[in-house]
Enzyme design. Structure first.
Site, mmCIF file in Angstrom:
data_model
loop_
_atom_site.group_PDB
_atom_site.id
_atom_site.type_symbol
_atom_site.label_atom_id
_atom_site.label_comp_id
_atom_site.label_asym_id
_atom_site.label_seq_id
_atom_site.Cartn_x
_atom_site.Cartn_y
_atom_site.Cartn_z
ATOM 1 C CD GLU A 75 -2.685 1.146 2.632
ATOM 2 O OE1 GLU A 75 -2.535 0.207 3.454
ATOM 3 O OE2 GLU A 75 -3.541 2.037 2.771
ATOM 4 C CD GLU A 119 -7.065 2.302 6.394
ATOM 5 O OE1 GLU A 119 -6.405 1.384 6.878
ATOM 6 O OE2 GLU A 119 -6.667 2.967 5.427
HETATM 7 MN MN MN Z 1 -5.053 2.412 4.097
#
Ligand code: MN
Length: 288
Positions: free
Chosen positions: A147, A241
């Protein structure tokens, strides 16, 4: 169709059976397809209990983490890099025991502010470790996602392009890129190009606002992101998130610089996120 998920830290700060039940119940009740469970301390997660609760609700699962400076595979110090690799292997094994086929996040460096740029030696350690971690993950049927994170949370991979380069250098088929709109908003030029840069290496998407609060109340260009995903025929998970010290531990809040809270009601926040994602994705598919 994309599985839609929510990060467990939207619900709870720990993973006792009571906390796991609350998070899994809520996620399932609101119509999500999966819950993302953080493995910041893989040994502390009761995989059997977790799997049982997930099965009770027929809920899917993914796992994520960020490495620490003490166990960082991109460190120049071989001992620190080895600790990072051992940590990742243990997380991969825990993820498999829970029933996850995915482990993503800041899996390539520490999650935190570096005071120096990455070094050639450290990047080399990272590539070697990721190769071995990917091999173990492959044996367990797990994809490992890298990520890209903003410059204050990693020095090694800040953009989709850098993630693709790292994935290609390691050369393992079960390594992939994991995009996050919150980080993209800081580091990328727009919300479309990173999706095309990743191509079929894109395996996972986090949606978070520029201030990590309610979706649609910040600066992230979600219409462009969702249209790009639809156009690319991306069919992987899309996971919400958001962090508030109303839920997460003081230590975690500090690690992620949660200095002010943008919400205090997990259920309202998660319900809103689910509706927002469904609506954006539905509209994007019509014009893609
Ligand atoms: Mn994230």
């Amino acid at each position: 169709m994309n599985p839609i998920g929510v990060h467990a830290l939207v619900w709870v700060g720990g993973w006792s059976e009571e906390e796991a039940r609350l998070a899994i119940n809520g996620t399932s009740r609101l119509g999500f397809d999966l819950i993302e469970i953080p493995l910041l301390d893989p040994g502390s997660v009761d995989a059997e209990m977790t799997r049982r609760l997930l099965d009770e609700h027929g809920l899917g699962v993914t796992c994520s983490l960020g490495l620490s400076f003490a166990a960082d595979i991109s460190s120049e110090d071989p001992e620190v890099a080895r600790r990072g690799e051992a940590f990742l292997i243990s997380a991969v094994e825990t993820a498999a025991a829970i029933g996850s086929e995915y482990l993503g996040g800041i899996t390539y460096s520490a999650m935190g502010k570096y005071l120096e740029p990455p070094t050639h030696i450290g990047r080399g350690h990272c590539i070697e470790a990721l190769g071995r971690v990917a091999q173990r993950a492959g044996e367990l049927g797990i994809t490992v996602g890298l990520e890209p994170a903003n410059r204050y949370e990693s020095n090694l991979v800040n953009t989709a392009q850098q993630a693709v380069e790292l994935v290609d250098e390691v050369g393992a088929g079960n390594l992939a890129v994991h995009l996050d709109s919150y980080h993209m908003h800081i580091e990328e030029g727009d919300m479309s190009r990173p999706v095309s840069v990743c191509g079929d290496r894109l395996a996972y998407v986090h949606v978070g606002e520029s201030h990590r609060g309610y979706l649609g109340t910040g600066l992230v260009d979600f219409p462009t992101l969702f249209r790009s995903l639809a156009r690319a025929k991306y069919n992987g998970p899309i996971v919400f998130e958001s962090f508030s010290s109303a839920v997460v531990s003081e230590q975690f809040a500090s690690a992620l610089a949660v200095w002010r809270d943008l919400w205090d009601d997990s259920e309202d926040l998660a319900r809103h996120a689910k509706a927002f994602i469904d609506q954006q994705l539905g509209a994007a598919r019509r014009v893609a």
